[in-house]
Every structure is written in C-alpha cells, then in structure tokens.
Scaffold this motif. Sequence first.
Motif, PDB file in Angstrom:
ATOM      1  N   LEU A 108       0.822  -1.202   0.000  1.00  0.00           N
ATOM      2  CA  LEU A 108       0.000   0.000   0.000  1.00  0.00           C
ATOM      3  C   LEU A 108       0.863   1.262   0.000  1.00  0.00           C
ATOM      4  CD1 LEU A 108      -2.839   1.366   0.330  1.00  0.00           C
ATOM      5  CD2 LEU A 108      -2.450   1.192   2.802  1.00  0.00           C
ATOM      6  N   TYR A 109       1.846   1.326   0.918  1.00  0.00           N
ATOM      7  CA  TYR A 109       2.645   2.540   1.039  1.00  0.00           C
ATOM      8  C   TYR A 109       3.778   2.621   0.029  1.00  0.00           C
ATOM      9  CZ  TYR A 109      -0.374   3.470   4.836  1.00  0.00           C
ATOM     10  OH  TYR A 109      -1.509   3.708   5.556  1.00  0.00           O
ATOM     11  N   LYS A 110       4.282   1.496  -0.402  1.00  0.00           N
ATOM     12  CA  LYS A 110       5.302   1.521  -1.458  1.00  0.00           C
ATOM     13  C   LYS A 110       4.676   2.038  -2.750  1.00  0.00           C
ATOM     14  CE  LYS A 110       8.875  -1.278  -3.568  1.00  0.00           C
ATOM     15  NZ  LYS A 110       9.524  -2.583  -3.644  1.00  0.00           N
ATOM     16  N   ASP A 111       3.465   1.568  -3.063  1.00  0.00           N
ATOM     17  CA  ASP A 111       2.758   2.040  -4.260  1.00  0.00           C
ATOM     18  C   ASP A 111       2.409   3.523  -4.137  1.00  0.00           C
ATOM     19  OD1 ASP A 111       2.907  -0.523  -5.255  1.00  0.00           O
ATOM     20  OD2 ASP A 111       0.792  -0.998  -4.914  1.00  0.00           O
ATOM     21  N   TYR A 112       1.939   3.947  -2.961  1.00  0.00           N
ATOM     22  CA  TYR A 112       1.538   5.341  -2.767  1.00  0.00           C
ATOM     23  C   TYR A 112       2.725   6.294  -2.935  1.00  0.00           C
ATOM     24  CZ  TYR A 112      -0.173   9.599  -0.515  1.00  0.00           C
ATOM     25  OH  TYR A 112      -0.511  10.897  -0.236  1.00  0.00           O
ATOM     26  N   LEU A 113       3.875   5.924  -2.376  1.00  0.00           N
ATOM     27  CA  LEU A 113       5.026   6.829  -2.389  1.00  0.00           C
ATOM     28  C   LEU A 113       5.927   6.676  -3.613  1.00  0.00           C
ATOM     29  CD1 LEU A 113       6.005   6.810   1.381  1.00  0.00           C
ATOM     30  CD2 LEU A 113       4.820   8.598   0.111  1.00  0.00           C
ATOM     31  N   SER A 114       5.781   5.597  -4.368  1.00  0.00           N
ATOM     32  CA  SER A 114       6.696   5.360  -5.491  1.00  0.00           C
ATOM     33  C   SER A 114       6.665   6.487  -6.525  1.00  0.00           C
ATOM     34  CB  SER A 114       6.389   4.023  -6.168  1.00  0.00           C
ATOM     35  OG  SER A 114       5.125   4.065  -6.787  1.00  0.00           O
ATOM     36  N   SER A 115       5.501   7.049  -6.797  1.00  0.00           N
ATOM     37  CA  SER A 115       5.427   8.115  -7.798  1.00  0.00           C
ATOM     38  C   SER A 115       5.767   9.486  -7.206  1.00  0.00           C
ATOM     39  CB  SER A 115       4.022   8.158  -8.405  1.00  0.00           C
ATOM     40  OG  SER A 115       3.075   8.486  -7.416  1.00  0.00           O
ATOM     41  N   ARG A 116       5.778   9.596  -5.875  1.00  0.00           N
ATOM     42  CA  ARG A 116       6.003  10.886  -5.229  1.00  0.00           C
ATOM     43  C   ARG A 116       7.467  11.138  -4.853  1.00  0.00           C
ATOM     44  NH1 ARG A 116       1.125   9.144  -4.497  1.00  0.00           N
ATOM     45  NH2 ARG A 116      -0.654  10.528  -4.204  1.00  0.00           N
ATOM     46  N   LEU A 117       8.146  10.093  -4.404  1.00  0.00           N
ATOM     47  CA  LEU A 117       9.509  10.263  -3.892  1.00  0.00           C
ATOM     48  C   LEU A 117      10.540  10.165  -5.002  1.00  0.00           C
ATOM     49  CD1 LEU A 117       9.406   8.221  -0.575  1.00  0.00           C
ATOM     50  CD2 LEU A 117       8.921  10.644  -0.941  1.00  0.00           C
ATOM     51  N   GLY A 118      11.619  10.890  -4.827  1.00  0.00           N
ATOM     52  CA  GLY A 118      12.715  10.860  -5.785  1.00  0.00           C
ATOM     53  C   GLY A 118      13.534   9.593  -5.645  1.00  0.00           C
ATOM     54  N   SER A 119      14.558   9.493  -6.457  1.00  0.00           N
ATOM     55  CA  SER A 119      15.397   8.295  -6.482  1.00  0.00           C
ATOM     56  C   SER A 119      16.280   8.164  -5.246  1.00  0.00           C
ATOM     57  CB  SER A 119      16.267   8.300  -7.737  1.00  0.00           C
ATOM     58  OG  SER A 119      17.090   9.457  -7.738  1.00  0.00           O
ATOM     59  N   ASP A 120      16.399   9.233  -4.456  1.00  0.00           N
ATOM     60  CA  ASP A 120      17.229   9.181  -3.252  1.00  0.00           C
ATOM     61  C   ASP A 120      16.479   8.664  -2.032  1.00  0.00           C
ATOM     62  OD1 ASP A 120      19.401  10.149  -4.621  1.00  0.00           O
ATOM     63  OD2 ASP A 120      19.005  12.242  -4.092  1.00  0.00           O
ATOM     64  N   SER A 121      15.253   8.203  -2.217  1.00  0.00           N
ATOM     65  CA  SER A 121      14.493   7.701  -1.072  1.00  0.00           C
ATOM     66  C   SER A 121      15.117   6.388  -0.582  1.00  0.00           C
ATOM     67  CB  SER A 121      13.031   7.480  -1.446  1.00  0.00           C
ATOM     68  OG  SER A 121      12.906   6.435  -2.385  1.00  0.00           O
ATOM     69  N   ALA A 122      14.910   6.143   0.708  1.00  0.00           N
ATOM     70  CA  ALA A 122      15.448   4.925   1.321  1.00  0.00           C
ATOM     71  C   ALA A 122      14.291   4.007   1.688  1.00  0.00           C
ATOM     72  CB  ALA A 122      16.254   5.275   2.566  1.00  0.00           C
ATOM     73  N   GLN A 123      14.453   2.724   1.387  1.00  0.00           N
ATOM     74  CA  GLN A 123      13.421   1.746   1.718  1.00  0.00           C
ATOM     75  C   GLN A 123      14.051   0.535   2.363  1.00  0.00           C
ATOM     76  OE1 GLN A 123      10.956   0.613  -1.581  1.00  0.00           O
ATOM     77  NE2 GLN A 123      10.503   2.714  -2.175  1.00  0.00           N
ATOM     78  N   THR A 124      13.461   0.104   3.460  1.00  0.00           N
ATOM     79  CA  THR A 124      13.814  -1.160   4.097  1.00  0.00           C
ATOM     80  C   THR A 124      12.498  -1.869   4.356  1.00  0.00           C
ATOM     81  OG1 THR A 124      15.739  -0.188   5.176  1.00  0.00           O
ATOM     82  CG2 THR A 124      14.918  -2.269   6.069  1.00  0.00           C
ATOM     83  N   ILE A 125      12.264  -2.943   3.649  1.00  0.00           N
ATOM     84  CA  ILE A 125      11.007  -3.660   3.767  1.00  0.00           C
ATOM     85  C   ILE A 125      11.319  -5.141   3.918  1.00  0.00           C
ATOM     86  CG2 ILE A 125       8.840  -4.252   2.625  1.00  0.00           C
ATOM     87  CD1 ILE A 125       9.079  -1.580   1.083  1.00  0.00           C
TER      88      ILE A 125
END
Length: 166
Positions: A108-125
Amino acid sequence: MYTKKMILMLSLVLAVFSVSACSNEGENAAPEAVQALAAPQPASGNAPDTADPVDAGENKGLPDNLPADFPLPEDAVISLSHSEDNEGRKAALLIFTTKESMDSVSKLYKDYLSSRLGSDSAQTIDDKNLIIQGTTKDNKQSWSIIGGSLASQEGVIELNVTWAEM
C-alpha cells in the motif's frame, strides 16, 4: 532552521513510540516523563474520541495537514493525529495500528510513495519492518513511514507517518 528542530522533535517522538512498542510491560519501564511524552493525546480535536476503526474513505481522524489522498488500511485505529504550522510550513504526524499483513501494508505505502519520492528515497522492507523515507521529486515535501509488528499484541502492526513541507 526551525523545520529541522520540528523534524528532530517528531523523530524523537517516533523513536519513543518505537522503543515502547518493542518492550515488554513491566520490564525496564520508562521514566514517567518519557511515558507522558509518549502517551497519545488528542491534538486540537483531530483524533477520534474512541478507539473504533477508522473508515479510510472518510479520512476521519487524519491530521489536517496530511495530504487528503493519503491511504489508510480499512481497519486502522489512530492513536495519534497531529498537525502543525511553523513559519508557514505545514507538518503532520500520524500513528496508527492495523491487523493487516505486513505484505499488504508494505505494498500500500510503497505504491503510494513510489510516484512521489525521488530516487534518493530509502526503503527497508521485510517480514517484520517497513521503513520508507525520502523527499518528493520537487524537494518540497519530506516523508517518513516507519512500522513494525508490536511485541505486546500479536498480529498488530504499528505505523508512524511523518510528513512535512520543506
């Protein structure tokens, strides 16, 4: 400068909640001052009066400053909802729990933020944790979503959402 202080304060509150969520009751009890800081309190009437699940379609209980299209799981129970305006910049803090699976919440949140955040975003899932942090592509907003399973309540995930204008 003031925004950095506000983000630091919100991060401190998130850290207190995260640490308290991972500890067992009675063991290494936090000092009363920390417990008072971490206790969910209504913020200017934005928090729901009861702990009933929130209807995600109505955004009932969401902070006023959080973008209106922010999705919530259907069974979300909001424990803290706070909005703030400082020096013309808006910020929001939302803490809630859900019984949905970590896979479902992560998607849900990966899809929501994928189009909003730039390439420098950090993800740990992974199976027990969700961390997505970054700034929007236009560098006007900062997002942080941190969540994990509660040790004290099996099958319950707590998520902390911090949003701020930069």
